[in-house]
Design a protein around this motif. Structure first.
Motif, short mmCIF file in Angstrom:
data_model
loop_
_atom_site.label_atom_id
_atom_site.label_comp_id
_atom_site.label_asym_id
_atom_site.label_seq_id
_atom_site.Cartn_x
_atom_site.Cartn_y
_atom_site.Cartn_z
N LYS B 12 0.84 -1.20 0.00
CA LYS B 12 0.00 0.00 0.00
C LYS B 12 0.87 1.25 0.00
CE LYS B 12 -3.62 2.35 2.50
NZ LYS B 12 -3.78 2.95 3.78
N TRP B 13 1.89 1.24 0.89
CA TRP B 13 2.80 2.38 0.97
C TRP B 13 3.47 2.61 -0.39
CZ3 TRP B 13 8.06 3.21 0.40
CH2 TRP B 13 8.52 4.43 0.88
N PHE B 14 3.94 1.50 -0.98
CA PHE B 14 4.62 1.63 -2.27
C PHE B 14 3.67 2.18 -3.32
CE2 PHE B 14 5.80 0.03 -6.43
CZ PHE B 14 7.11 0.46 -6.51
N TYR B 15 2.44 1.70 -3.29
CA TYR B 15 1.47 2.16 -4.29
C TYR B 15 1.28 3.65 -4.19
CZ TYR B 15 -2.58 2.23 -7.29
OH TYR B 15 -3.44 2.50 -8.31
N GLU B 16 1.11 4.14 -2.94
CA GLU B 16 0.86 5.57 -2.77
C GLU B 16 2.06 6.41 -3.16
OE1 GLU B 16 -0.41 5.58 1.23
OE2 GLU B 16 -2.43 4.94 0.72
N MET B 17 3.26 5.95 -2.70
CA MET B 17 4.46 6.73 -2.99
C MET B 17 4.75 6.74 -4.49
SD MET B 17 5.25 8.13 -0.38
CE MET B 17 6.72 8.98 -0.87
N SER B 224 3.83 -1.68 -13.97
CA SER B 224 3.30 -3.05 -13.91
C SER B 224 3.30 -3.57 -12.48
CB SER B 224 4.02 -3.98 -14.87
OG SER B 224 5.38 -3.83 -14.77
N THR B 225 4.22 -3.08 -11.64
CA THR B 225 4.18 -3.50 -10.24
C THR B 225 2.91 -2.99 -9.57
OG1 THR B 225 6.58 -3.38 -10.17
CG2 THR B 225 5.46 -3.52 -8.08
N ARG B 226 2.51 -1.75 -9.92
CA ARG B 226 1.27 -1.21 -9.34
C ARG B 226 0.07 -2.07 -9.74
NH1 ARG B 226 1.01 4.37 -7.98
NH2 ARG B 226 -0.81 4.72 -9.26
N ASN B 227 0.05 -2.52 -11.00
CA ASN B 227 -1.04 -3.41 -11.42
C ASN B 227 -1.03 -4.70 -10.63
OD1 ASN B 227 -1.93 -1.64 -13.28
ND2 ASN B 227 -1.02 -2.65 -15.05
N GLU B 228 0.19 -5.21 -10.43
CA GLU B 228 0.32 -6.47 -9.69
C GLU B 228 -0.16 -6.29 -8.25
OE1 GLU B 228 1.29 -9.21 -11.13
OE2 GLU B 228 1.25 -10.44 -9.32
N ILE B 229 0.16 -5.13 -7.66
CA ILE B 229 -0.29 -4.85 -6.29
C ILE B 229 -1.82 -4.86 -6.23
CG2 ILE B 229 -0.43 -3.07 -4.52
CD1 ILE B 229 2.41 -2.25 -5.27
N LEU B 230 -2.45 -4.15 -7.17
CA LEU B 230 -3.91 -4.09 -7.18
C LEU B 230 -4.50 -5.49 -7.32
CD1 LEU B 230 -4.79 -1.01 -9.39
CD2 LEU B 230 -4.75 -1.20 -6.92
N GLU B 231 -3.89 -6.26 -8.23
CA GLU B 231 -4.38 -7.61 -8.50
C GLU B 231 -4.32 -8.47 -7.24
OE1 GLU B 231 -5.16 -8.61 -11.79
OE2 GLU B 231 -5.90 -10.50 -10.96
N LEU C 38 4.83 1.35 -22.10
CA LEU C 38 4.20 2.38 -21.28
C LEU C 38 2.68 2.28 -21.31
CD1 LEU C 38 6.43 5.48 -22.04
CD2 LEU C 38 6.42 4.07 -20.00
N PHE C 39 2.12 1.83 -22.41
CA PHE C 39 0.66 1.85 -22.51
C PHE C 39 0.01 0.53 -22.15
CE2 PHE C 39 1.68 5.78 -24.44
CZ PHE C 39 0.62 6.57 -24.08
N LYS C 40 0.74 -0.57 -22.28
CA LYS C 40 0.14 -1.85 -21.92
C LYS C 40 -0.25 -1.88 -20.44
CE LYS C 40 2.22 -5.70 -21.67
NZ LYS C 40 3.32 -6.63 -21.97
N PRO C 41 0.64 -1.46 -19.51
CA PRO C 41 0.22 -1.45 -18.10
C PRO C 41 -1.01 -0.57 -17.85
CG PRO C 41 2.56 -1.02 -18.26
CD PRO C 41 2.03 -1.05 -19.65
N ARG C 42 -1.08 0.55 -18.57
CA ARG C 42 -2.25 1.43 -18.39
C ARG C 42 -3.52 0.73 -18.83
NH1 ARG C 42 -0.44 7.27 -18.00
NH2 ARG C 42 1.60 6.75 -17.18
N MET C 43 -3.46 0.06 -19.99
CA MET C 43 -4.65 -0.65 -20.48
C MET C 43 -5.03 -1.75 -19.49
SD MET C 43 -5.26 0.98 -23.09
CE MET C 43 -6.62 0.05 -23.76
N GLN C 44 -4.02 -2.47 -18.99
CA GLN C 44 -4.31 -3.55 -18.05
C GLN C 44 -4.97 -3.01 -16.80
OE1 GLN C 44 -0.44 -5.22 -17.69
NE2 GLN C 44 -0.84 -6.87 -19.13
N ARG C 45 -4.49 -1.85 -16.35
CA ARG C 45 -5.04 -1.24 -15.15
C ARG C 45 -6.51 -0.89 -15.36
NH1 ARG C 45 -3.66 2.34 -10.77
NH2 ARG C 45 -5.29 3.90 -10.74
N ARG C 46 -6.80 -0.27 -16.51
CA ARG C 46 -8.18 0.10 -16.79
C ARG C 46 -9.08 -1.12 -16.85
NH1 ARG C 46 -7.70 4.62 -21.39
NH2 ARG C 46 -6.38 5.91 -20.11
#
Lengths: 250, 249, 79
Positions: B12-17, B224-231, C38-46
């Motif tokens: 969480k901390w990493f995500y926010e920072m 991509s780490t942020r996406n992984e964190i959310l996941e 740069l855009f693939k992570p954004r799309m995945q996030r959305r």
């Protein structure tokens, strides 16, 4: 899985310990090491097919090279060193599969992990027995196949010696990959994908030593590099395999 | 003293920072990239031997040098995963593997294109290209292992171990490939760019590009780490709130 | 500033000496590489956020339906 291994694993272990005259509670590391070694050798000797398969595979792959490349002796001489080494590499990859597999399936691997002895020596014992069963025959068959590929006579001793030093390294590296994948249901080719890149230095040094020997070049560097690789992998690879086994089994 | 270290390990901390760092990194990367690319394409003098292909260096060398940093990064993350069981380290390692494979693949492709005018062929078993190729295989192995193991925890530990083993092996592979290559054939003149003394008009834009590509690596790793964190944290309350608050776009 | 540019004309710049293909394919590849990473992570996030929203909505609807069902059952028993 064969009947022999199912029945014999844990009972054999106890029998071995009994034969050595030791109490199960206080087994010295060396006793446990030799018991594991003897147990694995005995099981392997009872399963003749597993013994023959790597050899047959080695033979078949080597004989594919003349069919695929050319039957011209000169051309074969040029590729002989590489062909024999690549085939030995593939044969040792193939035989790796049954290094921890049967033990994992019948639960004796878990017992091994729970044993108080240092896991390093237990894994090393398994590695040694596996190499004696599947690596050594390949090394011994290699000169015959080298003859069929018209390898120059000067290079025979180098071939056998580099294989003797190199195939244990292949087994030791391979054991890490096997230990990492032993718990997977369908492994397919993943073992080869993980392990083959790690074996590149062995292949390079081994094949080059044989080629250089057939050209009459000095070989001191090759053998010292191969020896260094063997020393390094003997000391570190069983540690990595032991850690990998702990990860996979839990 | 260790407090910051473990706070850093909190997803969480990493995500926010990282959310705060990202715009700055993005601005920095854009600035460096535009300066670097314009300089490399317009102002760098032609090489007396290579002609305009020297401009390829400003893409190839940064990408290649950062792809070499990937395995050490994964190994360090692996050690942190195994010793301190820090989840964030494993998320970074997981995301670094495919990005590293991308970098390695681009370095291979640009290396081949740069080599073509010099060697007269698209692919040569040059020491650097070969060891780069084997590093690519090692990365593919780590990715394959990750996708083969279902349990996240077991996959984390197994990949951590494999990364450490791979990182120990990378220098050995590099050394043995160089040894194999130099004795096989005369040393390639690919290293010409390094042999000849480089004036500042050559290396200053190179340094700028290296920093730019480094920023790019860090940004894509963070994204991509942020996406992984959310996941992985999708069941925790802060992620649920975050998804509810996010503007639809 | 413009004196130091290595090319006399725009055409020459695009030609890059003998190496038109080599230089521009490398820079093109680099552009694609930047763009994708740069855009693939954004799309995945959305995509992820959209999925999670739908899931939350579905969960809410199911919860509401079951509440209504219970109420209806309670009414039915009362009559």
């Amino acid at each position: 899985m064969s009947e022999a291994s199912k029945t014999s694993h844990s009972s054999l272990f106890k029998k071995e310990l009994g034969a050595l005259g030791v109490d199960q509670e206080q087994v010295s590391t060396f006793a446990a090491f030799s018991a594991t070694l003897r147990r694995d050798l005995l099981i392997a000797l009872k399963r003749r097919n597993d013994l023959l398969n790597p050899l047959m595979f080695f033979l078949i792959v080597v004989s594919l090279f003349p069919l695929g490349v050319s039957s011209d002796p000169q051309e074969l001489t040029r590729i002989a060193a590489g062909a024999v080494w690549v085939s030995a590499l593939l044969a040792s990859m193939l035989s790796l599969d049954n290094l921890f597999r049967a033990d994992y399936e019948d639960g004796s691997l878990e017992q091994l992990l729970l044993s108080p002895q240092p896991l390093y020596f237990m894994v090393l014992a398994k590695n040694i027995s596996h190499w004696l069963i599947s690596g050594l025959p390949v090394v011994l068959l290699a000169p015959l196949l080298a003859y069929m590929l018209y390898l120059p006579a000067d290079a025979y001793w180098t071939l056998v010696l580099t294989l003797l030093l190199g195939t244990p390294v292949l087994s030791l590296f391979g054991a890490i990959g096997v230990a990492l994948t032993v718990g997977l249901g369908s492994r397919g080719l993943i073992l080869a994908v993980i392990v083959l890149p790690l074996t590149v230095p062995v292949l390079i040094i081994g094949a080059k030593a044989v080629t250089d020997a057939s050209l009459g070049l000095p070989l001191g560097m090759h053998f010292s590099l191969m020896g260094a690789l063997l020393a390094l992998s003997l000391s570190l690879a069983p540690l990595a395999s032991a850690a990998a086994l702990k990860i996979s089994v839990n | 003293m260790w407090q910051w270290f473990f706070r850093l390990g909190s997803p969480k901390w990493f995500y926010e920072m990282s959310g705060k760092w990202l715009p700055w990194l993005f601005v920095l990367m854009t600035a460096l990239l535009s300066v670097g690319i314009v300089w490399a394409l317009l102002y760098v003098p032609q090489d007396y031997q290579q002609g305009d292909t020297i401009r390829i260096m400003y893409v190839h060398v940064p990408v290649a040098s950062i792809s070499l940093a990937c395995f050490p990064l994964m190994a360090v993350a692996g050690i942190i995963t195994l010793v301190w069981k820090m989840k964030l380290a494993d998320m970074v390692a997981k995301c670094a593997a495919p990005i590293g494979a991308w970098f390695t693949a681009v370095a291979l492709a640009t290396g081949a294109i740069w080599g073509q005018p010099i060697w007269g062929t698209w692919w040569a078993w040059d020491a650097r290209l070969t060891s780069m190729l084997i590093q690519f295989f090692l990365l593919i192995g780590v990715i394959a292992l990750r996708s083969a193991i279902e349990s996240t925890d077991a996959a984390a530990k197994a990949c951590a171990l494999l990364s450490i083993v791979g990182a120990i092996n990378v220098p050995i592979i590099k050394y043995s490939v160089e040894w194999w290559n130099t004795l096989h054939q005369p040393a390639s003149n690919f290293s010409m760019a390094e042999d000849s003394p480089m004036g500042p008009e050559i290396w200053v834009p190179l340094v700028i590009m290296i920093f730019a590509v480094y920023c790019f690596f860090v940004i894509s790793l963070i994204l991509s780490t942020r996406n992984e964190i959310l996941e992985r944290e999708r069941r925790s309350q802060w992620v649920v709130d975050l998804i509810a608050d996010e503007r639809t776009n | 500033m413009f004196d130091n540019i290595q090319f006399a004309s725009v055409g020459e710049f695009f030609q890059m000496g003998k190496y038109t293909f080599h230089v521009w394919s490398v820079y093109g590849l680099f552009a694609v590489f930047l763009f994708v990473n740069l855009f693939k992570p954004r799309m995945q996030r959305r995509q992820f956020i959209r999925e999670q929203r739908q899931k939350a909505l579905r969960d809410k609807q199911i919860a509401q339906q079951s509440v209504e069902q219970e109420r209806a059952d309670a009414l039915g028993e009362g009559q």
